[in-house]
Design an enzyme around this catalytic site. Structure first.
Site, PDB file in Angstrom:
ATOM      1  CE  LYS A  51     122.937 -30.498  57.616  1.00 27.70           C
ATOM      2  NZ  LYS A  51     122.916 -29.100  57.137  1.00 27.70           N
ATOM      3  CD  GLU A  91     127.645 -14.264  58.535  1.00 29.85           C
ATOM      4  OE1 GLU A  91     126.846 -15.194  58.760  1.00 29.85           O
ATOM      5  OE2 GLU A  91     128.883 -14.334  58.783  1.00 29.85           O
ATOM      6  NE  ARG A 142     128.994 -14.522  61.833  1.00 29.08           N
ATOM      7  CZ  ARG A 142     129.647 -15.513  62.440  1.00 29.08           C
ATOM      8  NH1 ARG A 142     129.383 -15.794  63.702  1.00 29.08           N
ATOM      9  NH2 ARG A 142     130.538 -16.232  61.806  1.00 29.08           N
TER      10      ARG A 142
END
Length: 660
Positions: free
Chosen positions: A294, A384, A412
């Site tokens: 990244k 979640e 979610r």
């Protein structure tokens, strides 16, 4: 070379000629490294002065180039997961000259968006959706007998921790549809990845046995296309050899009936094109495991804190210095930081308190507790549903979990809130960060619905603080032993309003609001942070000679009926203000009270209207939705004029005239 119209940014020699993937395909193999370098530099140039997500898109530059070079997009369908990886994708697909408007009000979305481009095959603002979506596309193509059509899902290893990703993999393995999953393994989502899957992938990439032999396997695999009619047979033999001897550790994917290939260097663009070209000819579900970094290609993001460089704001591209405007006077803290410091303060006194977040420790500031009390704060990964049910399990054993999830992500886990917490009368304290209009991230991240979707759950307490002190006191109240049920506290993204915010804790009576200001002509009822917008609106009205009352309701459920009785017996003109959807929100609760108690009044509800609000600065979106201070004041003036006109027509007098 011409400067990009309207932006002031100059693309490189090759990039300036790329207006679509068809232009990219005209390049020869030797030019792929240069176009990758130019694309990376263009992203750095733009984001450094315009802001936005940064590290994720830099990490997939070579992959982006390779995918569009090899596959026939948009006929071949490419799904990104999550969309903040897709800046390079947008630039290569005809949006280079407009990319300076990324995340700007009325400009390009920061995420792939179907209505924006035919190359954006699926809207992706939340993680872990790519495999299911791409599989749906692949099955549709199979049904239509489009055997040549390719479907590619690019998913980060952080997103692989969500249940939805595994549900998609599980189904894909038995459909035998034409699906390629590219696992972008960079050990990061926003914060460093956690959990067994991350360790499992690390084991694969560090296996000495595997790494000694992988080059030889790929050398053979790279020759598959040369075998003509026998290519599938050769691929099968190599696959079986890999399964039996080299990739015993990768049996997770193999057991789901995916052909596993990799790991491959995700920054070797030429190698990637060769691998993708070979995989394109292999039918059925496949997974390509690539290793990336990244922030790749920008020294300061590679060497610095990857979490910071996920979305660093503005920065000096030459020095890596993140540009921060230092205010001349002390400023209020962010609400998330008030949460982070307050939970530690409460946990020091209440040993039963624990903190939970699904992969957002820095975003919600639970990282403060994770540092101070590492055994009592849990990052469960992008999961979640698990976060909520895990919290329910903790609560069932007498602990007091503070489950911090962004409002838009809590959607979610709605079934878990109902079935695993509320139905079982378990005390979980849901701290919903980013409640309301979240700003430049747009409709995928606006926390528009939590007031409505929590208000309808039996026994759920639904609250919102107007300022930092109220947030602290609601958190303090929620953890008290006398509170026996699920409790939600929602607050917005960004700064509060109090410089001296660390006040002594005070218990707040559940369901009790407060009158901030008395008035004469009308009453304005607010919930949460928008109460500060109402305060400013009331000052504007005062300049017009209008004396408006202001009530901070604090709770959408249970709503303060005593306060509402006072309002409806004193005022015939009422405005409700909330940073949430109008349908089912606090304003709806006020209307329900009015109907149930047989009151009559003119009630105007201000909030997020019944459509999806696009991205922009919060102040711009407040204005668009009609509850900026200016718009609140205008609404008050409008309904007061309406009142006078009605009275004149009816020859009557107002309630206040009668009282006077």
């Amino acid at each position: 070379m011409e400067i990009v119209k309207g932006s002031g940014f100059i693309p490189g020699d090759l990039l300036s000629k790329i207006n679509s993937p068809s232009d990219l395909k005209k390049l020869n193999e030797d030019q792929l490294e240069q176009i990758s370098s130019e694309l990376r530099q263009y992203i750095i140039d733009l984001v450094s002065v315009k802001g936005g997500h940064f590290g994720a898109s830099l990490g997939v530059v070579e992959l982006t180039v390779a995918l569009h070079y090899i596959f026939n997009t948009p006929y071949d369908q490419l799904v990104w997961d999550v969309g903040h990886q897709a800046y390079g994708h947008k630039i290569l697909t005809g949006r280079r000259d407009n990319f300076h408007t990324n995340r700007v009000y009325k400009g390009l979305s920061g995420f792939p968006k179907r209505s924006e481009s035919e190359y954006d095959t699926f809207g992706v603002g939340h993680s872990s959706t790519s495999i299911s979506a791409a599989l749906g596309m692949a099955v549709a193509s199979k049904y239509k007998n489009l055997k040549d059509k390719q479907h590619i899902a690019v998913i980060g290893d952080g997103a692989m921790t969500a249940g939805l990703a595994f549900e998609g993999l599980n189904h894909a393995g038995v459909e035998n549809a034409n699906l390629l999953v590219v696992l972008n393994d960079n050990c990061m989502s926003i914060d460093p990845n956690v959990g067994a899957l991350k360790e499992y992938l690390t084991d694969i990439t560090t296996s000495h046995t595997y790494n000694k032999a992988k080059d030889k396997v790929w050398e053979l695999l790279g020759k598959i296309s040369k075998f003509g009619p026998n290519a599938q047979e050769i691929a099968s033999k190599i696959e079986n050899a890999v399964k039996t001897s080299l990739l015993k550790q990768s049996n997770l994917f193999e057991s789901l009936k995916f052909r596993y290939f990799g790991p491959v260097d995700g920054h070797d663009v030429v190698r990637l094109t060769k691998v993708l070209a070979d995989l394109k000819d292999i039918p059925g579900p496949k997974i390509l495991h690539i290793l990336t970094k990244k922030g790749k290609g920008y020294k300061f993001s590679e060497e610095g804190n990857e979490t910071v460089w996920h979305s660093p704001g503005l920065f000096n591209k030459d020095t890596g210095e993140i540009i921060k405007v230092i205010p001349k006077t002390p400023q209020p803290p962010k609400y998330q930081d008030v949460f982070g410091h307050t939970i530690v303060e409460l946990a020091e006194k209440n040993l039963n308190i624990v903190g939970i977040t699904p992969a957002m420790p820095s975003g919600c500031s639970l990282n403060i507790m994770m540092k101070a009390m590492p055994d009592r704060a849990f990052d469960v990964g992008i999961a979640e549903q698990h976060a909520v049910t895990f919290s329910g399990g903790l609560a069932s054993q007498g602990l007091v979990p503070f489950c911090n999830i962004y409002s838009s992500f809590m959607q979610r886990a709605y079934d878990q809130v109902i079935h695993d917490v509320a139905l079982q009368n378990l005390k979980v304290i849901f701290c919903l960060d980013r409640g309301g209009l979240a700003g430049a991230d747009g409709p995928t991240h606006h926390g528009a619905y939590d007031i409505a979707y929590f208000r309808c759950i039996p026994k759920m307490i639904v609250s919102a603080p107007m300022n930092e002190e109220e947030l602290r006191n609601l958190m303090y109240t929620a953890q008290l032993d006398e509170v026996k049920t699920a409790f939600s506290i929602r607050y917005p993204r960004g700064q509060g309003v109090m410089v001296d915010w660390k006040t002594p804790f005070k218990k707040i009576e559940i369901g009790k609001g407060r009158k901030i200001k008395d008035g004469k002509e009308l009453a304005i009822l607010s919930l949460g942070h928008p109460g500060n917008l109402v305060t400013e609106a009331i000052e504007r009205l005062k300049e017009q000679g209008i004396n408006a009352a202001h009530y901070d309701m604090r709770f959408a459920k249970p709503i303060d009926e005593a306060l509402l009785h006072e309002v409806f017996t004193s005022y015939t003109k009422i405005i409700t203000v909330e940073d949430g959807c109008i349908i089912g929100g606090m304003g709806s609760a006020v209307l329900e009270f009015m109907a149930d108690k047989n009151y009559s009044a003119r009630v105007v509800r201000l909030g997020i209207p019944d459509n999806f609000i696009e991205h922009g600065e919060q102040v711009e979106l407040y204005e668009e939705c009609g509850f900026s201070p200016k718009k609140i004041a205008e609404t008050a003036i409008e309904i007061l004029k309406e009142n006078k006109q009605t009275i004149l027509k009816q020859g009557g007098t107002s309630l206040h005239d009668k009282q006077a």
